[in-house]
Structure formats: C-alpha cells, structure tokens
Design an enzyme around this catalytic site. Structure first.
Site, PDB file in Angstrom:
ATOM      1  N   GLY A  10       0.832  -1.214   0.000  1.00  0.00           N
ATOM      2  CA  GLY A  10       0.000   0.000   0.000  1.00  0.00           C
ATOM      3  C   GLY A  10       0.855   1.247   0.000  1.00  0.00           C
ATOM      4  O   GLY A  10       1.826   1.340   0.744  1.00  0.00           O
ATOM      5  N   ARG A  24      18.992  11.302  -4.475  1.00  0.00           N
ATOM      6  CA  ARG A  24      19.898  12.456  -4.371  1.00  0.00           C
ATOM      7  C   ARG A  24      21.086  12.193  -3.442  1.00  0.00           C
ATOM      8  O   ARG A  24      22.199  12.649  -3.706  1.00  0.00           O
ATOM      9  CB  ARG A  24      19.112  13.687  -3.930  1.00  0.00           C
ATOM     10  CG  ARG A  24      18.126  14.078  -5.028  1.00  0.00           C
ATOM     11  CD  ARG A  24      17.697  15.497  -4.942  1.00  0.00           C
ATOM     12  NE  ARG A  24      16.963  15.849  -6.153  1.00  0.00           N
ATOM     13  CZ  ARG A  24      16.271  16.956  -6.297  1.00  0.00           C
ATOM     14  NH1 ARG A  24      16.210  17.828  -5.325  1.00  0.00           N
ATOM     15  NH2 ARG A  24      15.646  17.205  -7.435  1.00  0.00           N
ATOM     16  N   ARG A  71       1.010  -5.245  -5.155  1.00  0.00           N
ATOM     17  CA  ARG A  71       1.193  -6.384  -4.250  1.00  0.00           C
ATOM     18  C   ARG A  71       1.376  -7.580  -5.193  1.00  0.00           C
ATOM     19  O   ARG A  71       0.472  -7.927  -5.927  1.00  0.00           O
ATOM     20  CB  ARG A  71      -0.040  -6.575  -3.372  1.00  0.00           C
ATOM     21  CG  ARG A  71      -0.415  -5.341  -2.528  1.00  0.00           C
ATOM     22  CD  ARG A  71      -1.492  -5.685  -1.532  1.00  0.00           C
ATOM     23  NE  ARG A  71      -2.245  -4.533  -1.051  1.00  0.00           N
ATOM     24  CZ  ARG A  71      -1.882  -3.742  -0.043  1.00  0.00           C
ATOM     25  NH1 ARG A  71      -0.754  -3.957   0.578  1.00  0.00           N
ATOM     26  NH2 ARG A  71      -2.631  -2.737   0.339  1.00  0.00           N
ATOM     27  N   ASP A 102       5.232  -4.613   6.116  1.00  0.00           N
ATOM     28  CA  ASP A 102       5.551  -5.952   6.578  1.00  0.00           C
ATOM     29  C   ASP A 102       5.723  -6.970   5.430  1.00  0.00           C
ATOM     30  O   ASP A 102       6.726  -7.670   5.344  1.00  0.00           O
ATOM     31  CB  ASP A 102       4.392  -6.347   7.516  1.00  0.00           C
ATOM     32  CG  ASP A 102       4.548  -7.707   8.088  1.00  0.00           C
ATOM     33  OD1 ASP A 102       5.236  -7.817   9.102  1.00  0.00           O
ATOM     34  OD2 ASP A 102       3.983  -8.664   7.513  1.00  0.00           O
ATOM     35  N   GLY A 103       4.745  -7.035   4.533  1.00  0.00           N
ATOM     36  CA  GLY A 103       4.792  -7.991   3.419  1.00  0.00           C
ATOM     37  C   GLY A 103       5.971  -7.717   2.507  1.00  0.00           C
ATOM     38  O   GLY A 103       6.646  -8.642   2.031  1.00  0.00           O
ATOM     39  N   THR A 125       4.313   2.652   5.538  1.00  0.00           N
ATOM     40  CA  THR A 125       2.932   2.190   5.649  1.00  0.00           C
ATOM     41  C   THR A 125       2.184   3.086   6.624  1.00  0.00           C
ATOM     42  O   THR A 125       2.752   3.478   7.654  1.00  0.00           O
ATOM     43  CB  THR A 125       2.840   0.721   6.119  1.00  0.00           C
ATOM     44  OG1 THR A 125       1.486   0.446   6.517  1.00  0.00           O
ATOM     45  CG2 THR A 125       3.744   0.402   7.286  1.00  0.00           C
ATOM     46  N   ASP A 127      -0.020   2.131   8.498  1.00  0.00           N
ATOM     47  CA  ASP A 127      -0.512   1.302   9.605  1.00  0.00           C
ATOM     48  C   ASP A 127       0.319   1.404  10.889  1.00  0.00           C
ATOM     49  O   ASP A 127      -0.165   1.063  11.964  1.00  0.00           O
ATOM     50  CB  ASP A 127      -0.554  -0.178   9.189  1.00  0.00           C
ATOM     51  CG  ASP A 127      -1.495  -0.418   8.022  1.00  0.00           C
ATOM     52  OD1 ASP A 127      -2.380   0.431   7.805  1.00  0.00           O
ATOM     53  OD2 ASP A 127      -1.345  -1.445   7.333  1.00  0.00           O
ATOM     54  N   ASP A 129       2.564  -0.577  11.872  1.00  0.00           N
ATOM     55  CA  ASP A 129       2.474  -1.914  12.464  1.00  0.00           C
ATOM     56  C   ASP A 129       3.804  -2.668  12.464  1.00  0.00           C
ATOM     57  O   ASP A 129       3.819  -3.894  12.591  1.00  0.00           O
ATOM     58  CB  ASP A 129       1.391  -2.736  11.740  1.00  0.00           C
ATOM     59  CG  ASP A 129       1.657  -2.856  10.256  1.00  0.00           C
ATOM     60  OD1 ASP A 129       2.571  -2.195   9.739  1.00  0.00           O
ATOM     61  OD2 ASP A 129       0.937  -3.622   9.589  1.00  0.00           O
ATOM     62  N   ARG A 171      -5.194  -2.299   9.452  1.00  0.00           N
ATOM     63  CA  ARG A 171      -5.170  -3.771   9.532  1.00  0.00           C
ATOM     64  C   ARG A 171      -5.343  -4.240  10.973  1.00  0.00           C
ATOM     65  O   ARG A 171      -6.277  -3.856  11.631  1.00  0.00           O
ATOM     66  CB  ARG A 171      -3.861  -4.339   8.954  1.00  0.00           C
ATOM     67  CG  ARG A 171      -3.756  -4.215   7.449  1.00  0.00           C
ATOM     68  CD  ARG A 171      -2.533  -4.948   6.952  1.00  0.00           C
ATOM     69  NE  ARG A 171      -2.204  -4.529   5.605  1.00  0.00           N
ATOM     70  CZ  ARG A 171      -2.760  -5.057   4.516  1.00  0.00           C
ATOM     71  NH1 ARG A 171      -3.642  -6.025   4.610  1.00  0.00           N
ATOM     72  NH2 ARG A 171      -2.426  -4.620   3.321  1.00  0.00           N
ATOM     73  N   LYS A 213     -24.464  15.954  27.089  1.00  0.00           N
ATOM     74  CA  LYS A 213     -23.824  15.830  25.772  1.00  0.00           C
ATOM     75  C   LYS A 213     -24.401  14.627  25.020  1.00  0.00           C
ATOM     76  O   LYS A 213     -24.139  13.475  25.393  1.00  0.00           O
ATOM     77  CB  LYS A 213     -22.323  15.647  25.990  1.00  0.00           C
ATOM     78  CG  LYS A 213     -21.505  15.674  24.737  1.00  0.00           C
ATOM     79  CD  LYS A 213     -20.059  15.418  25.138  1.00  0.00           C
ATOM     80  CE  LYS A 213     -19.095  15.653  24.029  1.00  0.00           C
ATOM     81  NZ  LYS A 213     -17.743  15.301  24.438  1.00  0.00           N
ATOM     82  N   ARG A 243     -24.629   7.824  13.184  1.00  0.00           N
ATOM     83  CA  ARG A 243     -24.216   7.863  11.788  1.00  0.00           C
ATOM     84  C   ARG A 243     -22.879   7.124  11.720  1.00  0.00           C
ATOM     85  O   ARG A 243     -22.211   6.944  12.741  1.00  0.00           O
ATOM     86  CB  ARG A 243     -24.015   9.306  11.289  1.00  0.00           C
ATOM     87  CG  ARG A 243     -25.307  10.103  11.172  1.00  0.00           C
ATOM     88  CD  ARG A 243     -26.189   9.570  10.048  1.00  0.00           C
ATOM     89  NE  ARG A 243     -27.378  10.372   9.836  1.00  0.00           N
ATOM     90  CZ  ARG A 243     -28.531  10.202  10.492  1.00  0.00           C
ATOM     91  NH1 ARG A 243     -28.625   9.276  11.439  1.00  0.00           N
ATOM     92  NH2 ARG A 243     -29.572  10.960  10.211  1.00  0.00           N
ATOM     93  N   GLN A 251      -7.585   8.309   3.499  1.00  0.00           N
ATOM     94  CA  GLN A 251      -6.524   8.500   4.486  1.00  0.00           C
ATOM     95  C   GLN A 251      -5.157   8.034   3.987  1.00  0.00           C
ATOM     96  O   GLN A 251      -4.157   8.202   4.670  1.00  0.00           O
ATOM     97  CB  GLN A 251      -6.884   7.831   5.819  1.00  0.00           C
ATOM     98  CG  GLN A 251      -7.013   6.341   5.762  1.00  0.00           C
ATOM     99  CD  GLN A 251      -7.919   5.768   6.839  1.00  0.00           C
ATOM    100  OE1 GLN A 251      -7.598   5.796   7.995  1.00  0.00           O
ATOM    101  NE2 GLN A 251      -9.040   5.209   6.422  1.00  0.00           N
ATOM    102  N   ARG A 252      -5.093   7.434   2.795  1.00  0.00           N
ATOM    103  CA  ARG A 252      -3.782   7.014   2.266  1.00  0.00           C
ATOM    104  C   ARG A 252      -3.127   8.102   1.419  1.00  0.00           C
ATOM    105  O   ARG A 252      -1.913   8.049   1.166  1.00  0.00           O
ATOM    106  CB  ARG A 252      -3.955   5.741   1.437  1.00  0.00           C
ATOM    107  CG  ARG A 252      -4.020   4.480   2.239  1.00  0.00           C
ATOM    108  CD  ARG A 252      -2.889   3.507   1.914  1.00  0.00           C
ATOM    109  NE  ARG A 252      -2.905   3.025   0.567  1.00  0.00           N
ATOM    110  CZ  ARG A 252      -3.445   1.870   0.186  1.00  0.00           C
ATOM    111  NH1 ARG A 252      -4.021   1.087   1.062  1.00  0.00           N
ATOM    112  NH2 ARG A 252      -3.388   1.490  -1.058  1.00  0.00           N
TER     113      ARG A 252
HETATM  114  O1  F6P Z   1      -1.535  -1.511   4.683  1.00  0.00           O
HETATM  115  C1  F6P Z   1      -2.113  -0.305   4.311  1.00  0.00           C
HETATM  116  C2  F6P Z   1      -3.603  -0.436   4.125  1.00  0.00           C
HETATM  117  O2  F6P Z   1      -4.110   0.840   3.784  1.00  0.00           O
HETATM  118  C3  F6P Z   1      -4.361  -1.010   5.327  1.00  0.00           C
HETATM  119  O3  F6P Z   1      -4.554  -0.080   6.352  1.00  0.00           O
HETATM  120  C4  F6P Z   1      -5.625  -1.482   4.673  1.00  0.00           C
HETATM  121  O4  F6P Z   1      -6.236  -2.528   5.409  1.00  0.00           O
HETATM  122  C5  F6P Z   1      -5.141  -1.984   3.331  1.00  0.00           C
HETATM  123  O5  F6P Z   1      -3.902  -1.339   3.087  1.00  0.00           O
HETATM  124  C6  F6P Z   1      -6.076  -1.723   2.186  1.00  0.00           C
HETATM  125  O6  F6P Z   1      -5.545  -2.360   1.073  1.00  0.00           O
HETATM  126  P1  F6P Z   1      -5.963  -2.028  -0.432  1.00  0.00           P
HETATM  127  O7  F6P Z   1      -5.409  -0.685  -0.780  1.00  0.00           O
HETATM  128  O8  F6P Z   1      -5.360  -3.126  -1.215  1.00  0.00           O
HETATM  129  O9  F6P Z   1      -7.465  -2.004  -0.462  1.00  0.00           O
END
Ligand code: F6P
Length: 320
Positions: A10, A24, A71, A102-103, A125, A127, A129, A171, A213, A243, A251-252
C-alpha cells in the site's frame, strides 16, 4: 556502485520523499540509482530505469508513489524471486532499497536469503504496524488526515446531537485509530488490541448524555469489530442517533506532513549509507527515540507487537 529502489504494498505519504532522498543522497556519492516501477512485479518484469537528480524534482510534497506500487503474488514464489534476482544481476545492481510494509520486508528477506540479494527496507505504511520502529512513513500524515475528518464530523454531529462511528484503516494494528482519537478528542476509541465491550462503551455514552452531551465521536480501527455491528449494538443499548463513515483510501493520500518528509529523508540517506558501508544480507532502517537505527531484517520482523497501553489509558482518561 549501482543500487535500485522500489515501493511495494500500500502506498503511504512520504514514499516519494524517501525515493527522492535515496536518489539524491546516492548521487552525491556517485552511486547510480535505478528506479523499479510497480514494486516486485515490476522487478520481475524488468521495468527498471536510471533516475537522475532531476527525475525526483517536485515530488517531496506529493502523496502516493512516483514509482507506483503493487502487491505481487508471483514474488511470493521461489521462481518469482529467482527471476527478480536475475534481473538485478543483469543490471549489475549491488543493493536494493525496498520502501514498504511488513509484506514487502518479508519479500526482501526471502530474496536475500534464497538468492543472496543485498537490500535495505525503509518502513512505509500508514498502519504503523512494524514494532521495531517507533514510526513508519505515512503514519503521521494519515493520522492528520483522520483528525481533519474528525474535526469536520464534530461540527455536524454536535449540531444534530448525533454519534458518529468513524472507521479508520490499520489492519490488525490500532495505532492509527488510537492516535487519531487522542488528537481528535474522540469520546471512544476501539482498537484490535482491546476486546470490544459494548456495555462499557454504552455506559460512557449514556453518562455523557446525563452530563448534557448527546453527540460523540467513536474512532473504530478496521481490525477491531465490524462497523455495522458496532452501530447496531450501540444503538440498541443507548437509543442515541448514530451515523457512520468509512474513511477508506482517503486517508492514504495527500501531501506528506513535515514529520514524514523529514523521516523519509533521514531514512533514505541511512539506507544508502548502509549499502555504501558494505553491509551484508538484508537490513531495515527505523527510528527509535528520534535516532535513526538499523537492524537485521529477521530480527526486526521478530520484534513482538506491543501496544501503547499508556497512551490508550490516557486517551480514555481525557475523553471522560
Ligand atoms: O496496509 C495499508 C492499508 O491501507 C491497510 O490499512 C488497509 O487494510 C489496506 O492497506 C487496504 O488495502 P488495499 O489498498 O489493497 O485495499
């Protein structure tokens, strides 16, 4: 000397800043850098080209990855790794820099172990993690993106006396949720490291109602509990108006924060230094107590996952 750089898994904000630093910093020491497109899949296919200083202009501020990412299931096989190692030796590459999670690190570990490829992993990443390092690239930016979403949600939820469940990525790791909840002032955080207790959460929400509240923010890590279940269980117990929102791939993306740009640059330079200094096998770089560190990849991947219990406690105390 020749090195290659790729991004894998990712994408994460700061990957471009890391590519730029590798190119550089290496150029400064007259090291030739090849950029590999689409991660290990591109390596197997031989999609490599030389990167000049200018080729990484205007990318430090961009999210995503200029080299693109993938991937690759093929790289998980011995044959796939063999082909990738063949490509590296055809181009005369002395070391590979892998920016990923990790992968991607497990891939580097495998090609190093099976075919003697020398390489350095840079943790990229959202994550956070990878336990051997305090922070991974992209985490800080992703938290800020989540906090910005929480700020907007707060306006509308308090206007309507509603509770929103905000699902964030990560994850099996709850860091993205925990840091977002703490900095967004969320009433509740749900992480995979702690068993979900709907009664306890409901009591907290109802206590808030007693105090006047009716609205609230619940930050839910994707690995904690299913979103639909969370909403229906809490609605049934509290009778409040709910909701929900999945922040998803929003968020990526986005411009990396200052912290991620600085971290990327420091880690990129360290990766090149390790290769220049004649390291063997596969190593990773990281950050511990604000110092850039390096470690054998196997040791790094074996560091047990620890949760930040003190921060979790603190988030719960200050959100009461
Ligand atoms: O590892 C990064 C991540 O954004 C995780 O937080 C999420 O579970 C996963 O990748 C989503 O994967 P994809 O972009 O393949 O849907």
């Amino acid at each position: 000397m020749k090195i290659a750089v790729l991004t894998s898994g990712g994408d994460a904000p700061g990957m471009n800043a890391a590519i730029r630093a590798v190119v550089r910093y290496a150029d400064y020491y007259d090291i030739e850098v090849y950029g590999v497109e689409r991660g290990y899949a591109g390596l197997i296919a031989g999609n490599l080209s030389i990167m000049s200083r200018r080729s990484v202009s205007d990318i430090i501020q961009r999210g995503g990855t200029k080299l693109r990412t993938a991937r690759s299931a093929e790289f998980e096989t011995y044959e796939g790794q063999k082909q990738a190692a063949k490509v590296l030796s055809f181009y005369g590459i002395d070391g590979l820099v892998v920016i990923g999670g990790d992968g991607s690190f497990r891939g580097l570990q495998a090609i190093s172990k099976n075919f003697g490829v020398k390489g350095v992993g840079i943790p990229g990443t959202i994550d956070n993690d990878l336990s051997y390092t305090d922070y991974t690239l992209g985490f800080d930016t992703a938290v800020n993106t989540c906090v910005s979403a929480i700020n907007n949600l707060r306006d509308t939820m308090s206007s309507h006396d509603r509770v929103v469940v905000v699902q964030v990525m990560g994850r099996r790791c709850g860091d993205l949720a925990l840091y977002s909840a703490l900095s967004g002032g969320a009433e509740v955080v749900m992480v995979p490291e702690h068993k979900t207790d709907y009664d306890k959460i409901s009591r907290k929400l109802l206590k808030n109602v007693e105090k006047g509240k009716q609205s609230g923010i619940i930050v839910l890590a994707e690995g904690a509990s299913p979103l639909d279940e969370v909403v229906s269980e809490l609605k049934a117990r509290t009778g409040l108006s709910f909701r929900s929102i999945v922040l998803g791939h929003l968020q990526r993306g986005g411009a990396p924060s200052m912290a991620d740009r600085v971290l990327a640059t420091r880690m990129g330079a360290k990766a090149v230094d390790l290769l220049r200094d004649g390291m063997v096998g596969a190593r990773v770089v990281g950050i511990k107590d604000n110092a850039i560190i390096d470690m054998d990849i196997e040791d790094a991947l074996n560091v047990p996952r620890h949760t930040n219990e003190a921060l979790y406690e603190l988030a719960n105390i200050v959100s009461r």
